[in-house]
Motif scaffolding. Sequence first.
Motif, PDB file in Angstrom:
ATOM      1  N   VAL A 158       0.841  -1.201   0.000  1.00  0.00           N
ATOM      2  CA  VAL A 158       0.000   0.000   0.000  1.00  0.00           C
ATOM      3  C   VAL A 158       0.875   1.248   0.000  1.00  0.00           C
ATOM      4  CG1 VAL A 158      -1.748   1.287   1.282  1.00  0.00           C
ATOM      5  CG2 VAL A 158      -1.896  -1.192   1.118  1.00  0.00           C
ATOM      6  N   ALA A 159       1.900   1.275   0.835  1.00  0.00           N
ATOM      7  CA  ALA A 159       2.806   2.425   0.884  1.00  0.00           C
ATOM      8  C   ALA A 159       3.488   2.631  -0.460  1.00  0.00           C
ATOM      9  CB  ALA A 159       3.841   2.242   1.990  1.00  0.00           C
ATOM     10  N   TYR A 160       3.837   1.548  -1.124  1.00  0.00           N
ATOM     11  CA  TYR A 160       4.450   1.633  -2.455  1.00  0.00           C
ATOM     12  C   TYR A 160       3.488   2.293  -3.447  1.00  0.00           C
ATOM     13  CZ  TYR A 160       6.222   0.108  -6.988  1.00  0.00           C
ATOM     14  OH  TYR A 160       6.655   0.079  -8.277  1.00  0.00           O
ATOM     15  N   HIS A 161       2.228   1.839  -3.463  1.00  0.00           N
ATOM     16  CA  HIS A 161       1.232   2.419  -4.363  1.00  0.00           C
ATOM     17  C   HIS A 161       0.989   3.891  -4.039  1.00  0.00           C
ATOM     18  CE1 HIS A 161       0.013  -1.058  -6.683  1.00  0.00           C
ATOM     19  NE2 HIS A 161      -0.036  -1.785  -5.569  1.00  0.00           N
ATOM     20  N   LEU A 162       0.896   4.211  -2.750  1.00  0.00           N
ATOM     21  CA  LEU A 162       0.680   5.609  -2.354  1.00  0.00           C
ATOM     22  C   LEU A 162       1.861   6.482  -2.764  1.00  0.00           C
ATOM     23  CD1 LEU A 162      -0.892   5.127   1.178  1.00  0.00           C
ATOM     24  CD2 LEU A 162      -2.057   5.825  -0.920  1.00  0.00           C
ATOM     25  N   GLY A 163       3.068   5.965  -2.614  1.00  0.00           N
ATOM     26  CA  GLY A 163       4.251   6.712  -3.042  1.00  0.00           C
ATOM     27  C   GLY A 163       4.235   6.988  -4.534  1.00  0.00           C
ATOM     28  N   ASN A 164       3.834   5.986  -5.320  1.00  0.00           N
ATOM     29  CA  ASN A 164       3.735   6.182  -6.773  1.00  0.00           C
ATOM     30  C   ASN A 164       2.675   7.211  -7.122  1.00  0.00           C
ATOM     31  OD1 ASN A 164       5.763   4.425  -7.451  1.00  0.00           O
ATOM     32  ND2 ASN A 164       4.392   2.682  -7.753  1.00  0.00           N
ATOM     33  N   LEU A 165       1.535   7.151  -6.440  1.00  0.00           N
ATOM     34  CA  LEU A 165       0.477   8.125  -6.704  1.00  0.00           C
ATOM     35  C   LEU A 165       0.913   9.534  -6.309  1.00  0.00           C
ATOM     36  CD1 LEU A 165      -2.599   6.049  -5.542  1.00  0.00           C
ATOM     37  CD2 LEU A 165      -2.071   6.762  -7.885  1.00  0.00           C
ATOM     38  N   GLU A 166       1.692   9.627  -5.236  1.00  0.00           N
ATOM     39  CA  GLU A 166       2.206  10.936  -4.824  1.00  0.00           C
ATOM     40  C   GLU A 166       3.201  11.466  -5.850  1.00  0.00           C
ATOM     41  OE1 GLU A 166       3.845  13.010  -0.770  1.00  0.00           O
ATOM     42  OE2 GLU A 166       4.479  10.970  -1.187  1.00  0.00           O
ATOM     43  N   GLU A 167       4.087  10.607  -6.340  1.00  0.00           N
ATOM     44  CA  GLU A 167       5.057  11.024  -7.357  1.00  0.00           C
ATOM     45  C   GLU A 167       4.376  11.468  -8.645  1.00  0.00           C
ATOM     46  OE1 GLU A 167       7.967   8.037  -8.133  1.00  0.00           O
ATOM     47  OE2 GLU A 167       8.628   7.959  -6.042  1.00  0.00           O
ATOM     48  N   ARG A 168       3.275  10.821  -8.988  1.00  0.00           N
ATOM     49  CA  ARG A 168       2.566  11.148 -10.223  1.00  0.00           C
ATOM     50  C   ARG A 168       1.616  12.326 -10.065  1.00  0.00           C
ATOM     51  NH1 ARG A 168       0.398   5.934 -13.004  1.00  0.00           N
ATOM     52  NH2 ARG A 168       0.354   7.342 -14.780  1.00  0.00           N
ATOM     53  N   GLY A 169       1.523  12.863  -8.831  1.00  0.00           N
ATOM     54  CA  GLY A 169       0.732  14.071  -8.616  1.00  0.00           C
ATOM     55  C   GLY A 169      -0.739  13.843  -8.349  1.00  0.00           C
ATOM     56  N   ALA A 170      -1.142  12.619  -8.058  1.00  0.00           N
ATOM     57  CA  ALA A 170      -2.549  12.336  -7.806  1.00  0.00           C
ATOM     58  C   ALA A 170      -2.956  12.675  -6.382  1.00  0.00           C
ATOM     59  CB  ALA A 170      -2.862  10.870  -8.092  1.00  0.00           C
ATOM     60  N   LEU A 171      -2.007  12.640  -5.461  1.00  0.00           N
ATOM     61  CA  LEU A 171      -2.290  13.027  -4.083  1.00  0.00           C
ATOM     62  C   LEU A 171      -1.083  13.723  -3.490  1.00  0.00           C
ATOM     63  CD1 LEU A 171      -0.913  10.725  -1.946  1.00  0.00           C
ATOM     64  CD2 LEU A 171      -2.740   9.397  -2.935  1.00  0.00           C
ATOM     65  N   VAL A 172      -1.355  14.496  -2.444  1.00  0.00           N
ATOM     66  CA  VAL A 172      -0.326  15.292  -1.780  1.00  0.00           C
ATOM     67  C   VAL A 172      -0.461  15.075  -0.284  1.00  0.00           C
ATOM     68  CG1 VAL A 172       0.478  17.651  -1.357  1.00  0.00           C
ATOM     69  CG2 VAL A 172      -0.463  17.052  -3.578  1.00  0.00           C
ATOM     70  N   ARG A 173       0.673  14.946   0.389  1.00  0.00           N
ATOM     71  CA  ARG A 173       0.667  14.842   1.853  1.00  0.00           C
ATOM     72  C   ARG A 173       1.059  16.176   2.447  1.00  0.00           C
ATOM     73  NH1 ARG A 173       4.246   9.859   3.651  1.00  0.00           N
ATOM     74  NH2 ARG A 173       5.515  10.513   1.909  1.00  0.00           N
ATOM     75  N   ASP A 174       0.362  16.583   3.503  1.00  0.00           N
ATOM     76  CA  ASP A 174       0.716  17.817   4.205  1.00  0.00           C
ATOM     77  C   ASP A 174       1.747  17.565   5.290  1.00  0.00           C
ATOM     78  OD1 ASP A 174      -1.033  19.298   2.664  1.00  0.00           O
ATOM     79  OD2 ASP A 174      -2.706  18.928   4.020  1.00  0.00           O
ATOM     80  N   GLY A 175       1.828  16.349   5.765  1.00  0.00           N
ATOM     81  CA  GLY A 175       2.779  15.990   6.811  1.00  0.00           C
ATOM     82  C   GLY A 175       3.506  14.717   6.428  1.00  0.00           C
ATOM     83  N   ARG A 176       4.038  14.027   7.425  1.00  0.00           N
ATOM     84  CA  ARG A 176       4.770  12.790   7.150  1.00  0.00           C
ATOM     85  C   ARG A 176       3.848  11.596   6.941  1.00  0.00           C
ATOM     86  NH1 ARG A 176       8.668  11.268  11.425  1.00  0.00           N
ATOM     87  NH2 ARG A 176       9.016   9.565   9.978  1.00  0.00           N
ATOM     88  N   GLY A 177       2.721  11.557   7.662  1.00  0.00           N
ATOM     89  CA  GLY A 177       1.828  10.401   7.601  1.00  0.00           C
ATOM     90  C   GLY A 177       0.870  10.484   6.432  1.00  0.00           C
ATOM     91  N   TRP A 178       0.289   9.336   6.104  1.00  0.00           N
ATOM     92  CA  TRP A 178      -0.656   9.296   4.989  1.00  0.00           C
ATOM     93  C   TRP A 178      -2.020   9.813   5.374  1.00  0.00           C
ATOM     94  CZ3 TRP A 178       1.017   9.219   0.366  1.00  0.00           C
ATOM     95  CH2 TRP A 178       2.225   8.600   0.069  1.00  0.00           C
ATOM     96  N   ARG A 179      -2.316   9.945   6.666  1.00  0.00           N
ATOM     97  CA  ARG A 179      -3.611  10.503   7.068  1.00  0.00           C
ATOM     98  C   ARG A 179      -3.757  11.958   6.636  1.00  0.00           C
ATOM     99  NH1 ARG A 179      -7.151   8.142  10.489  1.00  0.00           N
ATOM    100  NH2 ARG A 179      -6.476   6.205  11.430  1.00  0.00           N
ATOM    101  N   THR A 180      -2.651  12.613   6.376  1.00  0.00           N
ATOM    102  CA  THR A 180      -2.695  14.018   5.976  1.00  0.00           C
ATOM    103  C   THR A 180      -2.781  14.180   4.466  1.00  0.00           C
ATOM    104  OG1 THR A 180      -0.292  14.163   5.900  1.00  0.00           O
ATOM    105  CG2 THR A 180      -1.352  14.721   7.994  1.00  0.00           C
ATOM    106  N   CYS A 181      -3.009  13.096   3.753  1.00  0.00           N
ATOM    107  CA  CYS A 181      -3.023  13.197   2.281  1.00  0.00           C
ATOM    108  C   CYS A 181      -4.303  13.869   1.798  1.00  0.00           C
ATOM    109  CB  CYS A 181      -2.834  11.828   1.628  1.00  0.00           C
ATOM    110  SG  CYS A 181      -4.251  10.748   1.723  1.00  0.00           S
ATOM    111  N   ARG A 182      -4.182  14.553   0.684  1.00  0.00           N
ATOM    112  CA  ARG A 182      -5.325  15.150  -0.008  1.00  0.00           C
ATOM    113  C   ARG A 182      -5.245  14.737  -1.459  1.00  0.00           C
ATOM    114  NH1 ARG A 182      -3.938  20.201  -1.298  1.00  0.00           N
ATOM    115  NH2 ARG A 182      -1.906  20.425  -0.397  1.00  0.00           N
ATOM    116  N   LEU A 183      -6.402  14.569  -2.073  1.00  0.00           N
ATOM    117  CA  LEU A 183      -6.429  14.216  -3.486  1.00  0.00           C
ATOM    118  C   LEU A 183      -6.349  15.475  -4.324  1.00  0.00           C
ATOM    119  CD1 LEU A 183      -9.215  11.498  -3.447  1.00  0.00           C
ATOM    120  CD2 LEU A 183      -6.756  11.168  -3.533  1.00  0.00           C
ATOM    121  N   VAL A 184      -5.634  15.402  -5.408  1.00  0.00           N
ATOM    122  CA  VAL A 184      -5.510  16.513  -6.333  1.00  0.00           C
ATOM    123  C   VAL A 184      -6.452  16.227  -7.490  1.00  0.00           C
ATOM    124  CG1 VAL A 184      -3.938  17.757  -7.851  1.00  0.00           C
ATOM    125  CG2 VAL A 184      -3.111  16.811  -5.689  1.00  0.00           C
ATOM    126  N   ARG A 185      -7.276  17.175  -7.829  1.00  0.00           N
ATOM    127  CA  ARG A 185      -8.221  16.957  -8.936  1.00  0.00           C
ATOM    128  C   ARG A 185      -7.554  17.109 -10.253  1.00  0.00           C
ATOM    129  NH1 ARG A 185     -14.006  16.626  -8.723  1.00  0.00           N
ATOM    130  NH2 ARG A 185     -14.412  16.131  -6.597  1.00  0.00           N
TER     131      ARG A 185
END
Length: 106
Positions: free
Chosen positions: A79-106
């Motif tokens: 799951v962390a691997y998939h989330l990291g890929n989605l973050e790199e591709r710009g689909a989501l952004v984290r405000d802090g270190r944890g994934w609970r702070t993620c926001r989706l980018v439209r």
Amino acid sequence: MTVGTEKPRQARAAAAREEARAAACSACSAQHFVTAQSAFRPFSRYILRCIRRWIEERGEGPSVRQLADDIGLSSTASVAYHLGNLEERGALVRDGRGWRTCRLVR
């Protein structure tokens, strides 16, 4: 492996892929979301939909373990691997270190 003897995890992953394919035919709002994310593979779109639903229901992003349970993966590293890929591709952004702070980018 014979047909019908899939393990539960594999069955959940297959169902997730099928649901991701079917999402293109759902309600108009889902259609726009899937179209905007059409560059992603079906499982990545499914993960994004799960995160979106979780945030709408609870007001914050899921933890890695909660997301793993939701999408049917047993490994939090996957799951962390998939989330990291989605973050790199710009689909989501984290405000802090944890994934609970993620926001989706439209």
